[in-house]
Design an enzyme around this catalytic site. Structure first.
Site, PDB file in Angstrom:
ATOM      1  N   ARG A 169       0.849  -1.189   0.000  1.00 48.63           N
ATOM      2  CA  ARG A 169       0.000   0.000   0.000  1.00 48.63           C
ATOM      3  C   ARG A 169       0.884   1.238   0.000  1.00 48.63           C
ATOM      4  O   ARG A 169       1.960   1.236   0.589  1.00 48.63           O
ATOM      5  CB  ARG A 169      -0.897   0.033   1.239  1.00 48.63           C
ATOM      6  CG  ARG A 169      -2.051  -0.934   1.199  1.00 48.63           C
ATOM      7  CD  ARG A 169      -2.999  -0.727   2.371  1.00 48.63           C
ATOM      8  NE  ARG A 169      -2.409  -1.058   3.643  1.00 48.63           N
ATOM      9  CZ  ARG A 169      -1.934  -0.192   4.520  1.00 48.63           C
ATOM     10  NH1 ARG A 169      -2.007   1.108   4.286  1.00 48.63           N
ATOM     11  NH2 ARG A 169      -1.408  -0.588   5.654  1.00 48.63           N
TER      12      ARG A 169
ATOM     13  N   SER B  40      -0.685  -2.948  11.884  1.00 47.03           N
ATOM     14  CA  SER B  40      -0.041  -4.040  11.149  1.00 47.03           C
ATOM     15  C   SER B  40       1.081  -4.660  11.981  1.00 47.03           C
ATOM     16  O   SER B  40       1.709  -3.989  12.792  1.00 47.03           O
ATOM     17  CB  SER B  40       0.558  -3.510   9.850  1.00 47.03           C
ATOM     18  OG  SER B  40      -0.449  -2.919   9.104  1.00 47.03           O
TER      19      SER B  40
ATOM     20  N   LYS C  30      -9.524  -1.870   1.811  1.00 46.98           N
ATOM     21  CA  LYS C  30      -9.241  -0.674   2.610  1.00 46.98           C
ATOM     22  C   LYS C  30      -9.979   0.556   2.080  1.00 46.98           C
ATOM     23  O   LYS C  30     -10.472   1.386   2.847  1.00 46.98           O
ATOM     24  CB  LYS C  30      -7.739  -0.392   2.632  1.00 46.98           C
ATOM     25  CG  LYS C  30      -6.900  -1.546   3.104  1.00 46.98           C
ATOM     26  CD  LYS C  30      -7.233  -1.935   4.514  1.00 46.98           C
ATOM     27  CE  LYS C  30      -6.241  -2.957   5.041  1.00 46.98           C
ATOM     28  NZ  LYS C  30      -6.575  -3.424   6.375  1.00 46.98           N
TER      29      LYS C  30
ATOM     30  N   ASP D  17      -9.784  -8.788   9.797  1.00 42.99           N
ATOM     31  CA  ASP D  17      -9.237  -7.469   9.447  1.00 42.99           C
ATOM     32  C   ASP D  17     -10.226  -6.312   9.606  1.00 42.99           C
ATOM     33  O   ASP D  17      -9.834  -5.246  10.037  1.00 42.99           O
ATOM     34  CB  ASP D  17      -8.729  -7.505   7.998  1.00 42.99           C
ATOM     35  CG  ASP D  17      -7.818  -6.339   7.657  1.00 42.99           C
ATOM     36  OD1 ASP D  17      -7.010  -5.946   8.511  1.00 42.99           O
ATOM     37  OD2 ASP D  17      -7.913  -5.811   6.534  1.00 42.99           O
TER      38      ASP D  17
ATOM     39  N   HIS E 293     -11.043  -1.157  11.732  1.00 40.03           N
ATOM     40  CA  HIS E 293      -9.944  -2.054  11.361  1.00 40.03           C
ATOM     41  C   HIS E 293      -9.796  -3.106  12.479  1.00 40.03           C
ATOM     42  O   HIS E 293      -8.834  -3.073  13.234  1.00 40.03           O
ATOM     43  CB  HIS E 293      -8.669  -1.213  11.208  1.00 40.03           C
ATOM     44  CG  HIS E 293      -7.533  -1.909  10.548  1.00 40.03           C
ATOM     45  ND1 HIS E 293      -6.244  -1.439  10.624  1.00 40.03           N
ATOM     46  CD2 HIS E 293      -7.469  -3.035   9.802  1.00 40.03           C
ATOM     47  CE1 HIS E 293      -5.446  -2.245   9.955  1.00 40.03           C
ATOM     48  NE2 HIS E 293      -6.147  -3.219   9.453  1.00 40.03           N
TER      49      HIS E 293
ATOM     50  N   CYS F 201       1.018  -6.757  14.380  1.00 39.78           N
ATOM     51  CA  CYS F 201       0.789  -6.947  15.815  1.00 39.78           C
ATOM     52  C   CYS F 201      -0.075  -8.187  16.070  1.00 39.78           C
ATOM     53  O   CYS F 201      -0.633  -8.342  17.151  1.00 39.78           O
ATOM     54  CB  CYS F 201       0.152  -5.718  16.429  1.00 39.78           C
ATOM     55  SG  CYS F 201       1.248  -4.296  16.444  1.00 39.78           S
TER      56      CYS F 201
ATOM     57  N   TYR G 195      -1.019  -3.894  -7.234  1.00 40.36           N
ATOM     58  CA  TYR G 195      -0.810  -4.615  -5.972  1.00 40.36           C
ATOM     59  C   TYR G 195      -2.100  -4.618  -5.140  1.00 40.36           C
ATOM     60  O   TYR G 195      -2.748  -3.564  -4.987  1.00 40.36           O
ATOM     61  CB  TYR G 195       0.350  -3.981  -5.167  1.00 40.36           C
ATOM     62  CG  TYR G 195       0.330  -4.483  -3.747  1.00 40.36           C
ATOM     63  CD1 TYR G 195       0.785  -5.766  -3.455  1.00 40.36           C
ATOM     64  CD2 TYR G 195      -0.262  -3.742  -2.726  1.00 40.36           C
ATOM     65  CE1 TYR G 195       0.684  -6.275  -2.185  1.00 40.36           C
ATOM     66  CE2 TYR G 195      -0.366  -4.237  -1.442  1.00 40.36           C
ATOM     67  CZ  TYR G 195       0.106  -5.516  -1.181  1.00 40.36           C
ATOM     68  OH  TYR G 195      -0.017  -6.030   0.074  1.00 40.36           O
TER      69      TYR G 195
ATOM     70  N   ARG H 171       1.845 -12.047   0.013  1.00 42.87           N
ATOM     71  CA  ARG H 171       0.492 -12.277   0.544  1.00 42.87           C
ATOM     72  C   ARG H 171      -0.128 -13.567   0.053  1.00 42.87           C
ATOM     73  O   ARG H 171       0.223 -14.079  -1.009  1.00 42.87           O
ATOM     74  CB  ARG H 171      -0.422 -11.124   0.078  1.00 42.87           C
ATOM     75  CG  ARG H 171       0.001  -9.748   0.562  1.00 42.87           C
ATOM     76  CD  ARG H 171      -0.496  -9.518   1.946  1.00 42.87           C
ATOM     77  NE  ARG H 171      -0.065  -8.248   2.512  1.00 42.87           N
ATOM     78  CZ  ARG H 171      -0.772  -7.567   3.414  1.00 42.87           C
ATOM     79  NH1 ARG H 171      -1.931  -8.014   3.820  1.00 42.87           N
ATOM     80  NH2 ARG H 171      -0.299  -6.453   3.923  1.00 42.87           N
TER      81      ARG H 171
HETATM   82  C1  OXD Z   1      -3.136  -3.935   6.227  1.00 43.40           C
HETATM   83  C2  OXD Z   1      -3.746  -5.111   5.594  1.00 43.40           C
HETATM   84  O1  OXD Z   1      -2.186  -3.366   5.654  1.00 43.40           O
HETATM   85  O2  OXD Z   1      -4.685  -5.655   6.190  1.00 43.40           O
HETATM   86  O3  OXD Z   1      -3.590  -3.523   7.317  1.00 43.40           O
HETATM   87  O4  OXD Z   1      -3.328  -5.514   4.485  1.00 43.40           O
HETATM   88 MN    MN Z   2      -5.468  -4.546   7.826  1.00 49.00          MN
END
Ligand code: OXD
Ligand code: MN
Length: 597
Positions: free
Chosen positions: A69, A250, A208, A279, A228, A252, A199, A376
């Site tokens: 991102r 992220s 997102k 998520d 989130h 965590c 991507y 991913r």
């Molecule tokens: C993030 C994802 O970047 O879930 O938070 O991909």
């Molecule tokens: Mn996320």
């Protein structure tokens, strides 16, 4: 596919701008998706993996400059800058539209444009929302088919009413030029435009861009919340299931917590964890006045490195069929995949993520990485062995507790409870996480990430806190209790003090006991912490003294967190000026007063 005049007019307008050679509606039928997979394999866009070992799985490699991102290229284009707030990139909508129209002009010449109708949330749920994504990428179509519910059923649900609400999403990969890459939300127009990336996080626009940025804005106007947050159900030996939503930045462990496997002694007693989402949560007030959560997604777009049988068995199992892998390494011996942390046997005959054939162990010994750190898997949620039976429930699940968390070597205790919803909102607003420090004992750099929404809030963060406070007023005494956890506290030698992973269940049990009023707690400056006997450490290599250390608050350390000139709470709040809700300023004053006692 539809007679909806608004939809048809919008597609005509976008096609006139992008000039695709052909337009194809995605129906959701398996035969159409299978034909697209075959086409992507024929052009080299995807590689078919070992059908016996990984049935229905494919591999995709992105451009080397297009692997994550791009927060600095992500914009919230509201009419005024103050609506976007100080932590979002902003440009006036007219200016941005003009800039982007020039880029989109003819961007799909000679290419096919796919029209993907998709539903975020189960089709037909009163809490679901519809989007339509136009894209020139088969990879996007196939990922959206995993991550969302797509096709004819969604168009039927939208119907022919020209005023029916849907989010207009346009993606053109163009020539993946990073200098002209834009990920842009126009919240007032229900519109998302993404260009020059291929991507996932930048182009799977349901995720997102819609489910957090646009949805947080819609939620504010319509009286709900887009967060989130993972959603998990914890079943006790009596078969009762209580639900928890948790927000972490992220890296965590959100996916790990969502799919947690209880420690053996709790499993034996009959405790189980069920995954509703890993998520994103959409939270609505239900007919009984409680807060209900749905997971708007249908799949997991997870980070591969670090995922193993040991760290997250359920996530790994989810990737065993019908999954798309992006930027991991290929084991050429059997045409399967590998990434750092999967096991201790990197393939000797490997293709690393950029496409070079290498000897895996030698490459790693020289400091190379076979998989990109942000590689991913896109896996269907239905593959997950612990998927909740409420996953498709249109009403969602009632939320007992909301948990915030970050990575803090010092400061934040293992767990604490806020005093009430307003204080809980403050606890979310001051959330922070540290970058990991290389040297033992060194403390990382604190980055504020309120509610783990820093990169995802679709309007002014201070107004978003105001919306949280409003929701709390509506929920009243039916509001979930709000907690904060920190699995990452370290001793002075830099060793983690808490085992984490499955053992985090012990903390979740305390949280639910507090929600049920079953246990007392000690009131300290920052809220309530557990009495040392109330966290079960059966079977852990840990003394009560060590647990006590994990629950201790160092007021001086906290005061530094308030006052730090670069990363402190005072400084962070100041940037919001008069937009900061007075309740947040009051809570900060209260914290300072409590710490000074
Ligand atoms: C993030 C994802 O970047 O879930 O938070 O991909
Ligand atoms: Mn996320």
């Amino acid at each position: 596919m539809t007679k909806n005049k608004t939809v048809l007019a919008w597609i005509d307008e976008m096609a006139a701008m992008c000039k695709p050679a052909k337009i194809t509606w995605i129906t959701g039928e398996e035969s159409q998706l299978e034909a697209l997979r075959a086409e992507a394999v024929a052009t080299g866009e995807m590689i078919k993996l070992n059908e016996e070992k990984l049935p229905g799985c494919y591999y995709h490699r992105t451009a080397e400059n297009d692997v994550a991102r791009v927060e600095d290229r992500t914009f919230i284009c509201t009419p005024t800058e103050v609506e976007a707030g100080p932590i979002n990139n902003w440009m006036a909508p007219d200016e941005m539209y003009a800039k982007l129209k020039a880029l989109y002009n003819g961007s799909m010449e000679g290419r096919e444009m796919y029209v993907i109708p998709y539903s975020m949330g189960p089709v037909g749920s009163p809490f679901s929302k519809i989007g339509i994504e136009l894209t020139d990428s088969i990879y996007v179509v196939l990922n959206m088919a995993i991550m969302t519910r797509i096709g004819d059923a969604v168009m039927k649900q939208l119907g022919d009413n020209p005023d029916a609400e849907f989010v207009k999403c346009l993606h053109a990969k163009k020539d993946v030029n990073p200098d002209e890459r834009y990920i842009v939300q126009f919240p007032q127009d229900n519109t998302i435009w993404s260009i020059n990336s291929a991507y996932g996080g930048n182009v799977l626009l349901g995720k997102k861009c819609f489910a957090l940025r646009i949805a947080s804005y819609l939620g504010r106007n319509q009286g709900w919340m887009a967060e989130h947050m993972l959603i998990l159900g914890l079943e006790n030996p009596q078969g009762e299931v209580k639900y928890i939503c948790a927000a972490f930045p992220s890296a965590c462990g959100k996916t790990n917590l969502a799919m947690l496997i209880p420690p053996e002694y709790l499993k034996k007693k009959g405790y189980k964890v069920w995954t509703v989402g890993d998520d994103i949560s959409w939270l609505n007030i239900g007919p009984d006045g409680r807060l209900y959560a749905i997971n708007p997604e249908a799949g997991f777009f997870g980070v591969a490195p670090g995922t193993s049988t040991k760290t997250n068995f359920n996530a790994l199992e989810s990737t065993k069929k019908g999954t798309i892998f992006t930027n991991v390494a290929i084991n050429n011996a059997d045409n399967t995949v590998w990434w750092e942390g999967l096991d201790k046997n990197p393939p000797v005959d490997a293709t690393e993520w950029t496409g070079k054939k290498v000897n895996g162990p030698e490459y790693i010994a020289q400091g190379g990485k076979l998989a990109h750190p942000n590689s991913r898997f896109t896996a269907p949620a239905k593959n997950c062995p612990c998927i909740s039976d409420k996953f498709e429930d249109p009403q969602g699940v009632p939320v007992s507790a909301i948990v915030f968390g970050g990575r803090r070597a010092k400061c934040a205790p293992l767990v604490y409870q806020s005093r009430d919803w307003q204080h809980g909102t403050f606890v979310g607003a001051i959330m922070a996480s540290e970058t990991t420090a290389a040297a033992a004992g060194a403390v990382g750099v604190v980055r504020r990430d309120p509610m783990a929404m820093k990169p995802f809030v679709g309007y002014n963060m201070a107004q978003y806190w105001g919306h949280w406070l409003e929701m709390g007023k509506k929920l009243g005494d039916k509001a979930p209790k709000i907690f904060h956890v920190n699995w990452f506290r370290k001793d002075d030698d830099g060793n983690f003090l808490w085992p984490g992973f499955g053992d985090n269940m012990r903390v979740l049990l305390w949280i639910l006991d507090r929600c049920d009023g079953k246990v007392d707690a000690d009131e300290v400056a920052i809220g309530y912490v557990p009495k040392v006997d109330d966290i079960d450490i059966t079977g852990l290599d840990m003394t009560k003294e060590q647990l006590k250390d994990l629950l201790t608050i160092d007021n001086a350390e906290w005061m530094k967190d308030v006052d730090d000139p670069d990363t402190g709470i005072k400084q962070y709040f100041a940037q919001f000026g008069d937009q900061l809700p007075k309740e947040m300023a009051e809570e900060l004053d209260k914290l300072i007063a409590n710490l000074s006692k």
